[in-house]
Enzyme design. Structure first.
Site, PDB file in Angstrom:
ATOM      1  N   LYS A 133       0.696  -1.209  -0.014  1.00 54.93           N
ATOM      2  CA  LYS A 133       0.055   0.078   0.051  1.00 54.93           C
ATOM      3  C   LYS A 133       0.694   1.318  -0.027  1.00 54.93           C
ATOM      4  O   LYS A 133       0.580   2.148  -0.243  1.00 54.93           O
ATOM      5  CB  LYS A 133      -1.126  -0.010   1.098  1.00 54.93           C
ATOM      6  CG  LYS A 133      -1.911  -1.098   0.769  1.00 54.93           C
ATOM      7  CD  LYS A 133      -3.003  -1.177   2.088  1.00 54.93           C
ATOM      8  CE  LYS A 133      -3.982  -2.083   1.447  1.00 54.93           C
ATOM      9  NZ  LYS A 133      -3.750  -3.451   1.808  1.00 54.93           N
TER      10      LYS A 133
HETATM   11  C1  LIG Z   1      -4.224  -4.568   1.354  1.00 55.25           C
HETATM   12  C2  LIG Z   1      -3.688  -5.774   1.310  1.00 55.25           C
HETATM   13  C3  LIG Z   1      -4.213  -6.703   0.418  1.00 55.25           C
HETATM   14  C4  LIG Z   1      -5.363  -6.766  -0.297  1.00 55.25           C
HETATM   15  O1  LIG Z   1      -5.062  -5.619  -1.636  1.00 55.25           O
HETATM   16  P1  LIG Z   1      -6.341  -5.519  -2.286  1.00 55.25           P
HETATM   17  O2  LIG Z   1      -5.822  -4.250  -3.196  1.00 55.25           O
HETATM   18  O3  LIG Z   1      -7.227  -4.869  -1.175  1.00 55.25           O
HETATM   19  O4  LIG Z   1      -6.901  -6.483  -3.021  1.00 55.25           O
HETATM   20  C5  LIG Z   1      -3.100  -7.991   0.112  1.00 55.25           C
HETATM   21  N1  LIG Z   1      -2.042  -8.047   0.874  1.00 55.25           N
HETATM   22  C6  LIG Z   1      -1.728  -7.222   2.022  1.00 55.25           C
HETATM   23  C7  LIG Z   1      -0.397  -7.240   2.623  1.00 55.25           C
HETATM   24  C8  LIG Z   1      -2.375  -5.917   1.926  1.00 55.25           C
HETATM   25  O5  LIG Z   1      -1.926  -5.067   2.899  1.00 55.25           O
END
Ligand SMILES: *Cc1c(COP(=O)(O)O)cnc(C)c1O
Length: 453
Positions: free
Chosen positions: A110
């Protein structure tokens, strides 16, 4: 370029307007009306650095920004990553690769979007002269990444609500041990859904929103999706030339933001063959891509908590394009989902998408077998991406978090406790735990009013 709402009842906006607004006024999500053909632009990214790739791609979307300013914002957004490649591609086997997306300040993918969004907010404040107060709810990773995108910035305060005792101790420390006086991470008495509902109620009070200049931080901002397109381009170009036929990206999925970005960039001309939507036991998207049936269930806690989701906000963007850019069809689909919690899709693109799901025991076994076979330690989210890798394809698994964020799960699988210097440093810091005057929406509003810039 201009952006429209998936629901078709909002005026077209520029990139900067879409970023500032987050959600469109009609409740839809902003999106390019049609996806541009960028085949040549994308091919031209061969040999570029991560930052150059990002600029080359994003300048076709942020068309209302001065190119030099965009360049500066991008350069700044990827300085806190701890490897020069930003998103290094590792080869585990002849046809098996991992694209590591966990080298940013909070060790989860993120950061790619939220570092950029933080710098875009700062630019907006400088341009308009108006301070911003950001409010959001988190189950862990998003809150930490959002906080670290805005940490220590002048003229912006960030308020994040999280379920007290409902996030991992390390995630909590990433939010509460920042030492920055513009960060307010507030543990509430309740679940993530309660926190989310409080935030929603605050945004429903227009007088309050206007009075404090409130902005949302959530997974639906246009800038987040576009920022995430970049690592697919960069990762693809990092593949050896003889491994570029039949490339499948396996994507650990929760809100469908990550895999949506890959699909969009494929439509714009990146020659990816297919995607694997990898879920944990919260398998709404697995069921959707296997049977065309979208039906929310109850969220169950798993070893991969950032994927513990039973709705997929970004799915609406995918629907818009797959329903032929007909916003009235999107509206009726969203109505059906809202009222009946279920929807049946036809004409699914099964050549492009497949899906997999993994329960907790399997996640643990997968972490073990990856370590045995390749000496590679995968975090529990990433492990989901390794289910049934197909031998005739080149597989790129997106690694969404650093294993050190989940030390207990890794320790019980392979007997090793992974660490990371930035997490060790957190353990020496004092947490700041602000308290609401009351555990209610009124309490949140009173707190935000008191501390707003
Ligand atoms: C947010 C997150 C996901 C999922 O990603 P999306 O974009 O919501 O599909 C997967 N793994 C981790 C470690 C995350 O922080």
């Amino acid at each position: 370029m201009h952006y429209v709402s998936t629901r078709g009842h909002s005026a077209e906006v520029t990139f900067s307007q879409a970023v500032a607004q987050g959600l469109a006024p009609d409740g839809g999500l902003y999106i390019p009306r049609v996806l541009p053909d960028l085949t040549e632009v994308i091919a031209g990214c061969a040999g570029m650095t991560y930052q150059e790739t990002a600029y080359t791609f994003l300048r076709h979307f942020a068309t209302d920004m001065e190119p030099a300013l965009l360049q500066k914002i991008i350069d700044k957004s990827y300085t806190l990553f701890d490897v020069p490649e930003v998103a290094p591609l590792r080869r585990l086997d002849e046809k098996l690769f991992v694209l590591e997306l966990f080298h940013g300040p909070t060790l989860a993918f993120k950061d790619f979007a939220l570092q950029l969004l933080g710098n875009l907010y700062e630019e907006q404040i400088q341009r308009t002269g108006k301070p911003i107060n950001v409010l959001g709810a988190t189950s862990g990773d998003t809150g930490a990444a959002a906080i670290h995108g805005l940490i220590g910035r002048q003229e912006v305060n960030i308020f994040i609500l999280y379920p007290a005792g409902g996030v991992s101790p390390l995630q909590e420390r990433q939010m509460t041990c920042t030492g920055a006086n513009n960060v307010h991470a507030i543990g509430i008495d309740g679940t993530f859904d309660d926190a989310q509902a409080m935030v929603k109620d605050c945004f429903g009070d227009k007088e309050f929103v206007d009075a404090v200049g409130l902005s949302a931080v959530n997974s639906i901002n246009l800038a987040r999706i576009l920022a995430q397109c970049v690592y697919y381009i960069y990762g693809w170009h990092a593949l050896p030339t003889d491994a570029r036929d039949n490339v499948e990206f396996n994507v650990p999925t929760g809100n469908f933001g990550n895999v949506l970005a890959g699909w969009m960039v494929q439509k714009m001309g990146l020659p990816i063959n297919s995607f694997r939507v990898a879920t944990n036991q919260n398998d709404i998207l697995y069921r959707l891509f296997m049977h065309g049936h979208y039906e929310s269930g109850k969220v169950q806690k798993s070893l991969a908590p950032s994927m513990d989701i039973q709705t997929a906000s970004n799915f609406e963007r995918f629907l818009y394009y797959t329903l032929g850019c007909e916003s009235h069809l999107v509206c009726s689909a969203m109505q059906a989902i809202k009222h009946f919690g279920t929807y049946m899709f036809e004409d699914f693109d099964t050549d492009t998408f497949s899906a997999s799901r993994m329960g907790d025991a399997e996640i643990s076994r997968k972490i073990q077998s990856l370590y045995k076979k390749y000496g590679y330690i995968a975090d529990p989210h990433t492990a989901c991406g390794f289910k049934e890798v197909l031998p005739h394809l080149t597989t790129v698994v997106l690694s969404t978090a650093h294993p050190a964020k989940f030390p207990d799960t890794i320790e019980s699988a392979i007997g090793i406790t992974p660490t990371h210097p930035s997490l060790e440093k957190l353990k020496t810091r004092e947490p700041f735990n602000p308290q609401l005057p009351s555990n209610t929406v009124a309490g949140v509003k009173a707190y935000v009013r008191k501390h707003a810039k």
